[in-house]
Write a protein that holds these residues in place. Structure first.
Motif, PDB file in Angstrom:
ATOM      1  N   GLN A   4       0.680  -1.284  -0.062  1.00 31.74           N
ATOM      2  CA  GLN A   4      -0.093   0.012   0.081  1.00 31.74           C
ATOM      3  C   GLN A   4       0.914   1.355  -0.013  1.00 31.74           C
ATOM      4  OE1 GLN A   4      -3.285  -0.554  -0.481  1.00 31.74           O
ATOM      5  NE2 GLN A   4      -2.980   1.787  -1.020  1.00 31.74           N
ATOM      6  N   TYR A   5       1.979   1.298   0.771  1.00 32.00           N
ATOM      7  CA  TYR A   5       2.810   2.402   0.811  1.00 32.00           C
ATOM      8  C   TYR A   5       3.271   2.510  -0.700  1.00 32.00           C
ATOM      9  CZ  TYR A   5       7.204   4.955   2.023  1.00 32.00           C
ATOM     10  OH  TYR A   5       8.060   5.948   1.928  1.00 32.00           O
ATOM     11  N   ILE A   6       3.898   1.623  -1.442  1.00 33.84           N
ATOM     12  CA  ILE A   6       4.368   1.777  -2.453  1.00 33.84           C
ATOM     13  C   ILE A   6       3.112   2.353  -3.816  1.00 33.84           C
ATOM     14  CG2 ILE A   6       5.469   0.663  -4.721  1.00 33.84           C
ATOM     15  CD1 ILE A   6       7.444   0.899  -2.160  1.00 33.84           C
ATOM     16  N   TYR A   7       2.153   1.731  -3.610  1.00 35.95           N
ATOM     17  CA  TYR A   7       0.883   1.959  -4.544  1.00 35.95           C
ATOM     18  C   TYR A   7       0.687   3.336  -4.224  1.00 35.95           C
ATOM     19  CZ  TYR A   7       0.383  -3.214  -5.215  1.00 35.95           C
ATOM     20  OH  TYR A   7       0.519  -4.286  -5.606  1.00 35.95           O
ATOM     21  N   ASP A   8       0.580   3.932  -2.983  1.00 30.83           N
ATOM     22  CA  ASP A   8       0.081   5.335  -2.672  1.00 30.83           C
ATOM     23  C   ASP A   8       1.198   6.231  -2.994  1.00 30.83           C
ATOM     24  OD1 ASP A   8      -2.148   4.178  -1.480  1.00 30.83           O
ATOM     25  OD2 ASP A   8      -1.382   4.608   0.501  1.00 30.83           O
ATOM     26  N   GLY A   9       2.404   5.870  -3.070  1.00 33.89           N
ATOM     27  CA  GLY A   9       3.360   6.673  -3.507  1.00 33.89           C
ATOM     28  C   GLY A   9       3.771   6.987  -4.903  1.00 33.89           C
ATOM     29  N   LEU A  10       3.566   5.888  -5.778  1.00 30.53           N
ATOM     30  CA  LEU A  10       3.415   5.906  -7.127  1.00 30.53           C
ATOM     31  C   LEU A  10       2.325   6.664  -7.727  1.00 30.53           C
ATOM     32  CD1 LEU A  10       4.570   2.238  -8.075  1.00 30.53           C
ATOM     33  CD2 LEU A  10       5.839   4.421  -8.290  1.00 30.53           C
ATOM     34  N   LYS A  11       0.802   6.581  -6.948  1.00 30.47           N
ATOM     35  CA  LYS A  11      -0.106   7.294  -7.338  1.00 30.47           C
ATOM     36  C   LYS A  11       0.251   8.789  -7.264  1.00 30.47           C
ATOM     37  CE  LYS A  11      -5.250   7.300  -6.915  1.00 30.47           C
ATOM     38  NZ  LYS A  11      -6.153   6.464  -6.249  1.00 30.47           N
ATOM     39  N   SER A  12       0.628   9.168  -6.044  1.00 28.36           N
ATOM     40  CA  SER A  12       0.645  10.468  -5.698  1.00 28.36           C
ATOM     41  C   SER A  12       1.700  11.334  -6.413  1.00 28.36           C
ATOM     42  CB  SER A  12       0.903  10.736  -4.134  1.00 28.36           C
ATOM     43  OG  SER A  12       2.044  10.158  -3.775  1.00 28.36           O
ATOM     44  N   GLY A  13       2.755  10.408  -6.712  1.00 33.08           N
ATOM     45  CA  GLY A  13       3.999  10.883  -7.447  1.00 33.08           C
ATOM     46  C   GLY A  13       5.171  11.244  -6.724  1.00 33.08           C
ATOM     47  N   ALA A  14       4.964  10.833  -5.181  1.00 41.94           N
ATOM     48  CA  ALA A  14       6.068  11.248  -4.339  1.00 41.94           C
ATOM     49  C   ALA A  14       7.331  10.025  -4.683  1.00 41.94           C
ATOM     50  CB  ALA A  14       5.418  10.948  -2.986  1.00 41.94           C
ATOM     51  N   GLN A  15       6.809   9.003  -5.270  1.00 45.89           N
ATOM     52  CA  GLN A  15       7.903   7.998  -5.568  1.00 45.89           C
ATOM     53  C   GLN A  15       7.708   7.834  -7.354  1.00 45.89           C
ATOM     54  OE1 GLN A  15       6.950   4.310  -3.316  1.00 45.89           O
ATOM     55  NE2 GLN A  15       7.208   5.212  -1.415  1.00 45.89           N
ATOM     56  N   LYS A  16       8.744   7.945  -7.596  1.00 46.61           N
ATOM     57  CA  LYS A  16       8.825   8.106  -9.237  1.00 46.61           C
ATOM     58  C   LYS A  16      10.041   7.101  -9.438  1.00 46.61           C
ATOM     59  CE  LYS A  16       8.521  10.228 -13.508  1.00 46.61           C
ATOM     60  NZ  LYS A  16       8.582  11.591 -14.123  1.00 46.61           N
ATOM     61  N   PRO A  17       9.716   5.813 -10.172  1.00 50.19           N
ATOM     62  CA  PRO A  17      10.852   4.890 -10.676  1.00 50.19           C
ATOM     63  C   PRO A  17      11.813   5.679 -11.690  1.00 50.19           C
ATOM     64  CG  PRO A  17       8.952   4.010 -11.592  1.00 50.19           C
ATOM     65  CD  PRO A  17       8.470   5.080 -10.553  1.00 50.19           C
ATOM     66  N   HIS A  18      13.062   5.632 -11.602  1.00 52.45           N
ATOM     67  CA  HIS A  18      14.085   6.116 -12.692  1.00 52.45           C
ATOM     68  C   HIS A  18      13.965   4.952 -13.774  1.00 52.45           C
ATOM     69  CE1 HIS A  18      17.013   8.388 -14.448  1.00 52.45           C
ATOM     70  NE2 HIS A  18      17.664   7.243 -15.071  1.00 52.45           N
ATOM     71  N   ILE A  19      13.567   5.363 -15.196  1.00 56.71           N
ATOM     72  CA  ILE A  19      13.599   4.289 -16.257  1.00 56.71           C
ATOM     73  C   ILE A  19      15.042   4.398 -16.938  1.00 56.71           C
ATOM     74  CG2 ILE A  19      12.538   3.344 -18.151  1.00 56.71           C
ATOM     75  CD1 ILE A  19       9.887   3.970 -16.754  1.00 56.71           C
ATOM     76  N   ASP A  20      15.932   3.597 -17.060  1.00 60.93           N
ATOM     77  CA  ASP A  20      17.114   3.982 -17.732  1.00 60.93           C
ATOM     78  C   ASP A  20      16.831   3.600 -19.210  1.00 60.93           C
ATOM     79  OD1 ASP A  20      19.526   3.040 -19.317  1.00 60.93           O
ATOM     80  OD2 ASP A  20      20.495   3.545 -17.446  1.00 60.93           O
ATOM     81  N   ARG A  21      16.149   2.581 -19.736  1.00 59.73           N
ATOM     82  CA  ARG A  21      15.697   2.362 -21.223  1.00 59.73           C
ATOM     83  C   ARG A  21      14.469   1.247 -21.177  1.00 59.73           C
ATOM     84  NH1 ARG A  21      20.831  -0.683 -23.858  1.00 59.73           N
ATOM     85  NH2 ARG A  21      21.600   1.278 -23.159  1.00 59.73           N
ATOM     86  N   THR A  22      13.966   1.415 -22.280  1.00 64.20           N
ATOM     87  CA  THR A  22      12.565   0.591 -22.522  1.00 64.20           C
ATOM     88  C   THR A  22      12.926  -0.078 -23.944  1.00 64.20           C
ATOM     89  OG1 THR A  22      11.481   2.503 -21.578  1.00 64.20           O
ATOM     90  CG2 THR A  22      10.238   0.790 -22.976  1.00 64.20           C
ATOM     91  N   SER A  23      12.669  -1.216 -23.836  1.00 64.42           N
ATOM     92  CA  SER A  23      12.968  -2.149 -25.169  1.00 64.42           C
ATOM     93  C   SER A  23      11.644  -2.997 -25.445  1.00 64.42           C
ATOM     94  CB  SER A  23      14.186  -3.048 -24.855  1.00 64.42           C
ATOM     95  OG  SER A  23      15.254  -2.446 -24.614  1.00 64.42           O
ATOM     96  N   PRO A  24      11.386  -3.157 -26.799  1.00 67.33           N
ATOM     97  CA  PRO A  24      10.458  -4.343 -27.200  1.00 67.33           C
ATOM     98  C   PRO A  24      11.032  -5.575 -26.618  1.00 67.33           C
ATOM     99  CG  PRO A  24      11.625  -3.692 -29.068  1.00 67.33           C
ATOM    100  CD  PRO A  24      12.133  -2.825 -27.832  1.00 67.33           C
ATOM    101  N   LEU A  25       9.795  -6.419 -26.620  1.00 70.33           N
ATOM    102  CA  LEU A  25       9.948  -7.837 -26.379  1.00 70.33           C
ATOM    103  C   LEU A  25      11.066  -8.338 -27.136  1.00 70.33           C
ATOM    104  CD1 LEU A  25       9.575 -10.179 -24.463  1.00 70.33           C
ATOM    105  CD2 LEU A  25       7.344 -10.798 -25.522  1.00 70.33           C
ATOM    106  N   SER A  26      10.905  -8.164 -28.453  1.00 68.30           N
ATOM    107  CA  SER A  26      12.008  -8.757 -29.551  1.00 68.30           C
ATOM    108  C   SER A  26      13.215  -8.327 -29.231  1.00 68.30           C
ATOM    109  CB  SER A  26      11.442  -8.393 -30.823  1.00 68.30           C
ATOM    110  OG  SER A  26      11.791  -6.700 -30.954  1.00 68.30           O
ATOM    111  N   ALA A  27      13.582  -7.506 -28.304  1.00 69.90           N
ATOM    112  CA  ALA A  27      14.974  -7.089 -28.088  1.00 69.90           C
ATOM    113  C   ALA A  27      15.240  -7.576 -26.683  1.00 69.90           C
ATOM    114  CB  ALA A  27      15.149  -5.886 -28.203  1.00 69.90           C
ATOM    115  N   ILE A  28      14.642  -8.335 -26.242  1.00 66.28           N
ATOM    116  CA  ILE A  28      14.980  -9.045 -24.794  1.00 66.28           C
ATOM    117  C   ILE A  28      16.354  -9.505 -24.532  1.00 66.28           C
ATOM    118  CG2 ILE A  28      14.195 -11.494 -25.182  1.00 66.28           C
ATOM    119  CD1 ILE A  28      13.296  -9.464 -21.897  1.00 66.28           C
ATOM    120  N   VAL A  29      16.930 -10.265 -25.536  1.00 65.54           N
ATOM    121  CA  VAL A  29      18.405 -10.646 -25.480  1.00 65.54           C
ATOM    122  C   VAL A  29      19.398  -9.446 -25.053  1.00 65.54           C
ATOM    123  CG1 VAL A  29      20.366 -11.946 -26.383  1.00 65.54           C
ATOM    124  CG2 VAL A  29      17.864 -12.723 -26.645  1.00 65.54           C
TER     125      VAL A  29
END
Length: 74
Positions: A28-53
């Motif tokens: 609940q702590y994590i869900y609330d933090g993500l919903k409110s914007g108090a916690q925001k994960p840092h995303i390094d990169r996004t890849s399609p499933l075809s580039a999983i390797v």
């Protein structure tokens, strides 16, 4: 720490997930933090499933500075 009366306490994953009450509160702590914007994960990169390797090799290189997200079409 001792002069100020501070306490240091460490936690392990299993100390939380084996206790249903602690796990529910933690989620609940994590869900609330993500919903409110108090916690925001840092995303390094996004890849399609075809580039999983390549994404896995990047993860193994330990060069990432955040999360590696794999997009799955659905």
């Amino acid at each position: 720490m001792l002069g100020k009366g501070l306490t240091l306490r460490g936690y392990t994953l299993f100390a939380i997930v084996r206790d249903p009450g602690k796990l529910a509160r933690g989620k609940q702590y994590i869900y609330d933090g993500l919903k409110s914007g108090a916690q925001k994960p840092h995303i390094d990169r996004t890849s399609p499933l075809s580039a999983i390797v390549e994404a896995h090799r990047f993860m193994e290189s330990n060069r990432q500075k955040g999360k590696i997200v794999i997009k799955v079409a659905g």
